[in-house]
Scaffold this active site. Structure first.
Site, short mmCIF file in Angstrom:
data_model
loop_
_atom_site.label_atom_id
_atom_site.label_comp_id
_atom_site.label_asym_id
_atom_site.label_seq_id
_atom_site.Cartn_x
_atom_site.Cartn_y
_atom_site.Cartn_z
N LYS A 207 0.86 -1.19 0.00
CA LYS A 207 0.00 0.00 0.00
C LYS A 207 0.89 1.24 0.00
CE LYS A 207 -3.68 2.33 2.59
NZ LYS A 207 -4.56 2.26 3.78
N LYS A 260 -2.17 -1.52 -3.77
CA LYS A 260 -2.98 -0.31 -3.74
C LYS A 260 -2.07 0.92 -3.83
CE LYS A 260 -6.28 2.19 -0.79
NZ LYS A 260 -6.96 2.23 0.52
#
Length: 334
Positions: A207, A260
């Site tokens: 992320k 992400k």
């Protein structure tokens, strides 16, 4: 000159025998030979759940996305299932926030109640519970603070507690998004100790600290009150580090891996897919969604076409599943 002559000779010998355009002549032919296809079963649909009754509040930076009270979240979940979308991921926004994010792991917290309500109404729908404290802390960071910094190890028990209460409420999958070191191990241990050994963990393993999260922070009311999250989310310039993060989470017990954002990190999705034998999920995040919507509203692009092209590119890069705010509209087109 000799090399160019050789290349030209090879090309002229191949043509006209090889004509790739033959397989592009008609929609049927193109469909028959398409290498990457999308279907509603590829999508996970995000929902933002808030306290109150009959709340369906538009998120101004995300056209078509809403803050929903529980009964409206249930209705959205039913629509997703009817369209063939197999799963939703829930984000809860409480009325009360504090320094330790206690509403995130309260048994009667907003997300726990929403999980129960959706599971009662649509039992076959898979519910993913996002596990993080940023929506529940008054400072907006993803863990507890010590000396003005997020304390990694002090945060782990709270994340584990949130994972347990969400799983006990009926969540099918636990998805920690906080990026604390060691949180997969802590959550797996807590779930197992509570006889939740069959509850899988979808780790936000790679992320990045991205500028594409801006609209989400409006939706989830989770913007940091000071500083930023670069001290725990990843530097966008790093790729090898993503593989290290993924490897550590796999060792700690993750069952699925997430990258992400998606669109600016297609190379990371591809590298992760080549590295691990677990399902790979990509999050088509709020900023990516909002850019398409803004451009389409200004007639700068064909919104539906660009949406489908982006989703196809994410799957082509290697994603098995895509978390996307486009899930319902894309499923209608499919």
């Amino acid at each position: 000159m000799g090399r160019l002559q050789t290349v030209y000779t090879v090309i002229t010998m191949a043509f006209p025998t090889h004509r790739p355009r033959r397989l592009r002549r008609s929609p049927v032919l193109r469909d028959m030979v398409r290498e990457t296809t999308l279907e509603p079963a590829d999508f996970i649909y995000p929902l933002f759940v808030v306290e109150g009754r009959d709340v369906r509040r538009p998120i101004t930076s995300m056209p078509g996305v809403f803050n929903l009270s529980i009964e409206h979240a249930v209705a959205e979940a039913k629509q997703a299932k009817a369209l063939g979308v197999p799963s939703v991921i829930l984000f809860g926004i409480p009325d009360h926030k504090d320094a330790r994010g206690t509403q995130g792991y309260a048994r009667e917290g907003i997300v726990q109640r929403a999980i129960r309500a959706i599971k009662d109404a649509v039992p076959e729908l898979q519910i993913v519970a996002d596990v993080c404290l940023c929506e529940y802390t008054d400072h907006g960071h993803c863990g507890v603070l010590e000396g003005g910094h997020v304390a990694n190890d002090a945060t782990l028990p709270l994340l584990a507690q949130m994972a347990v209460t969400c799983a006990q409420a009926g969540a099918d999958i636990i998805a920690p998004s906080d990026m604390m070191d060691g949180r997969i191990h802590s959550i797996r241990k807590a779930l197992d100790e509570c006889s939740l050994v069959d509850t899988p963990i979808l780790s936000y393993a790679a992320k990045y600290a991205s500028g594409f999260y801006g609209p989400f922070r409006e939706a989830a009311q989770s913007a940091p009150q000071f500083g930023d999250r670069r001290g725990y989310q990843m530097d966008p310039g790093n790729a090898r580090e993503a593989l290290k993060e993924v490897g550590l989470d796999v060792e700690e017990g993750a069952d699925m891996i997430m990258v992400k954002p998606a669109l600016s990190y297609l190379d990371i999705i591809h590298r992760v897919k080549e590295r691990v034998d677990l399902p790979v999920v990509a999050y088509n995040v709020s900023g990516e969604y909002s850019m398409v919507k803004a451009a389409a509203q200004n007639n700068w692009v064909d919104g539906d076409r660009v949406m489908m092209e982006i989703l196809t590119s994410i799957k082509r890069a290697g994603a098995d599943l895509i978390i996307t705010y486009h899930a319902l509209e894309a499923s209608k087109l499919l």
